[in-house]
Write an enzyme that holds these catalytic residues in place. Sequence first.
Site, mmCIF file in Angstrom:
data_model
loop_
_atom_site.group_PDB
_atom_site.id
_atom_site.type_symbol
_atom_site.label_atom_id
_atom_site.label_comp_id
_atom_site.label_asym_id
_atom_site.label_seq_id
_atom_site.Cartn_x
_atom_site.Cartn_y
_atom_site.Cartn_z
ATOM 1 N N THR A 38 0.817 -1.223 0.000
ATOM 2 C CA THR A 38 0.000 0.000 0.000
ATOM 3 C C THR A 38 0.846 1.267 0.000
ATOM 4 O O THR A 38 0.344 2.347 -0.293
ATOM 5 C CB THR A 38 -0.899 0.059 1.259
ATOM 6 O OG1 THR A 38 -0.050 0.022 2.412
ATOM 7 C CG2 THR A 38 -1.872 -1.098 1.298
ATOM 8 N N CYS A 42 2.345 3.219 9.447
ATOM 9 C CA CYS A 42 1.375 3.305 10.543
ATOM 10 C C CYS A 42 2.051 3.222 11.905
ATOM 11 O O CYS A 42 3.138 2.683 12.048
ATOM 12 C CB CYS A 42 0.401 2.120 10.471
ATOM 13 S SG CYS A 42 -0.848 2.272 9.209
ATOM 14 N N CYS A 46 -2.392 1.147 15.105
ATOM 15 C CA CYS A 46 -3.374 1.505 14.066
ATOM 16 C C CYS A 46 -4.505 0.467 13.987
ATOM 17 O O CYS A 46 -4.273 -0.737 14.042
ATOM 18 C CB CYS A 46 -2.698 1.623 12.707
ATOM 19 S SG CYS A 46 -3.863 2.172 11.432
ATOM 20 N N ARG A 47 -5.743 0.973 13.851
ATOM 21 C CA ARG A 47 -6.899 0.083 13.824
ATOM 22 C C ARG A 47 -7.181 -0.481 12.427
ATOM 23 O O ARG A 47 -8.129 -1.252 12.264
ATOM 24 C CB ARG A 47 -8.160 0.809 14.327
ATOM 25 C CG ARG A 47 -8.028 1.544 15.641
ATOM 26 C CD ARG A 47 -7.580 0.688 16.804
ATOM 27 N NE ARG A 47 -8.469 -0.411 17.112
ATOM 28 C CZ ARG A 47 -8.213 -1.340 18.033
ATOM 29 N NH1 ARG A 47 -7.066 -1.312 18.698
ATOM 30 N NH2 ARG A 47 -9.077 -2.276 18.276
ATOM 31 N N ARG A 49 -6.877 -2.716 8.928
ATOM 32 C CA ARG A 49 -6.725 -4.176 8.777
ATOM 33 C C ARG A 49 -5.244 -4.555 8.804
ATOM 34 O O ARG A 49 -4.401 -3.864 8.233
ATOM 35 C CB ARG A 49 -7.341 -4.601 7.448
ATOM 36 C CG ARG A 49 -7.772 -6.039 7.403
ATOM 37 C CD ARG A 49 -8.766 -6.208 6.252
ATOM 38 N NE ARG A 49 -8.117 -5.917 4.957
ATOM 39 C CZ ARG A 49 -7.438 -6.834 4.260
ATOM 40 N NH1 ARG A 49 -7.336 -8.074 4.701
ATOM 41 N NH2 ARG A 49 -6.901 -6.514 3.112
ATOM 42 N N ARG A 71 4.007 6.833 2.701
ATOM 43 C CA ARG A 71 3.134 7.945 3.090
ATOM 44 C C ARG A 71 2.531 7.655 4.466
ATOM 45 O O ARG A 71 2.245 6.490 4.767
ATOM 46 C CB ARG A 71 1.994 8.100 2.072
ATOM 47 C CG ARG A 71 2.428 8.742 0.765
ATOM 48 C CD ARG A 71 1.333 8.692 -0.281
ATOM 49 N NE ARG A 71 1.100 7.320 -0.759
ATOM 50 C CZ ARG A 71 -0.050 6.654 -0.630
ATOM 51 N NH1 ARG A 71 -1.087 7.217 -0.058
ATOM 52 N NH2 ARG A 71 -0.185 5.428 -1.099
ATOM 53 N N CYS A 73 -0.207 7.098 7.249
ATOM 54 C CA CYS A 73 -1.586 6.617 7.235
ATOM 55 C C CYS A 73 -2.523 7.742 7.670
ATOM 56 O O CYS A 73 -2.249 8.456 8.626
ATOM 57 C CB CYS A 73 -1.682 5.432 8.198
ATOM 58 S SG CYS A 73 -3.356 4.947 8.606
ATOM 59 N N CYS A 76 -4.225 6.613 11.458
ATOM 60 C CA CYS A 76 -3.515 6.717 12.747
ATOM 61 C C CYS A 76 -2.542 7.897 12.771
ATOM 62 O O CYS A 76 -1.979 8.207 13.820
ATOM 63 C CB CYS A 76 -2.783 5.416 13.068
ATOM 64 S SG CYS A 76 -1.463 5.024 11.905
HETATM 65 ZN ZN LIG Z 1 -2.531 3.579 10.259
#
Ligand SMILES: [Zn+2]
Length: 357
Positions: A38, A42, A46-47, A49, A71, A73, A76
Amino acid sequence: MKTATTFAMPLTDEQRWQAVCERDPAYDGQFVFAVRTTGICCRPSCRSRRPLRGNVRFFVDVASALAAGFRPCKRCQPASIDPQQQRLRKVEIACDLLAQESAITLDALADAVGMSRWHFHRLFKTVTGLTPKRWQLAFRARRLRDALSASQKVTDAVLAAGFPDSSSYYRQADAALGMTARQYRDGGESATVYYALSPCSLGRCLVAQSERGICAILLADSDEALLAELRHIFPRAFCEPGSEAYAIEVEQVIRHLDNPATPFTLPLDLQGTAFQLQVWNALRAIPPGQTVSYQALAERIGRPAAVRAVASACAANKLAIVVPCHRVVRADGTRSGYRWGPARKAQLLMKESDKES
Ligand SMILES: [Zn+2]
């Protein structure tokens, strides 16, 4: 980026992956993880997936991850500072603007910190205990007191303190001082401070109120000691026992003293220098059950070198528990001094840590 204090050894990738799987917020700030597929990095907590282990890379901090082309997130926000600090920073910016000579509208203040007018007003009041307008008046009154104490001409002092040059300036200055500027300089007739004495779980307690709000909460073993401290803090004021209605307000203060987790909604009259106000506001953001060091507090207000000045400002606090200077401890975690005695500080911290655990 702060170094981890809880883990003496550098983390292994296995420990990091474990922290990511558990979304453990204790590891936030100790490393970030990035996902090759991706291109996003994070915080461990981080919540979003969970990625596949094979696609994950670890970095010691967000700067290294960004440098490697990832980059941050959006969920979070690993690159942003703590939201609580962000809110305090906004209030500080507003205070700086209010401290300037020129008039500024609520809309302009809200704009300057990127908030809606309504949210900004509420945030400002929560942190300082005053509306922006009253804060500015209180700030000018403080400058006026200083100028008058240096026995400048009354007119010069009123103008130098930032009150507008118009026929209304005496009225505004008088309202801010709670007496006329001339009375203040001459030390003649004084403003009235109402007080009530009450028992609380920490001994005897005095709660004092000016016309602008609660201006002192003091603790001692005897009423004589409390009244002596009150007169020392407000040497020119006329100190008088408060009415029955005031006694009801004081009950809210006592409830808060005995259990700092209960909300405190009475207006405060924080009287101090701009620097002291900054420190006291930062203290008010420390939740019950948590402590910080003087150094950490100095960093929070953006003055990392001013540790001694921060300690002095804590010692000058006049609002016990409501401005929780008892939550500041030495860097090694041991307790340091307390204006109202180390035994009371120990008792407070013990009670608050019990509630949290
Ligand atoms: Zn995140």
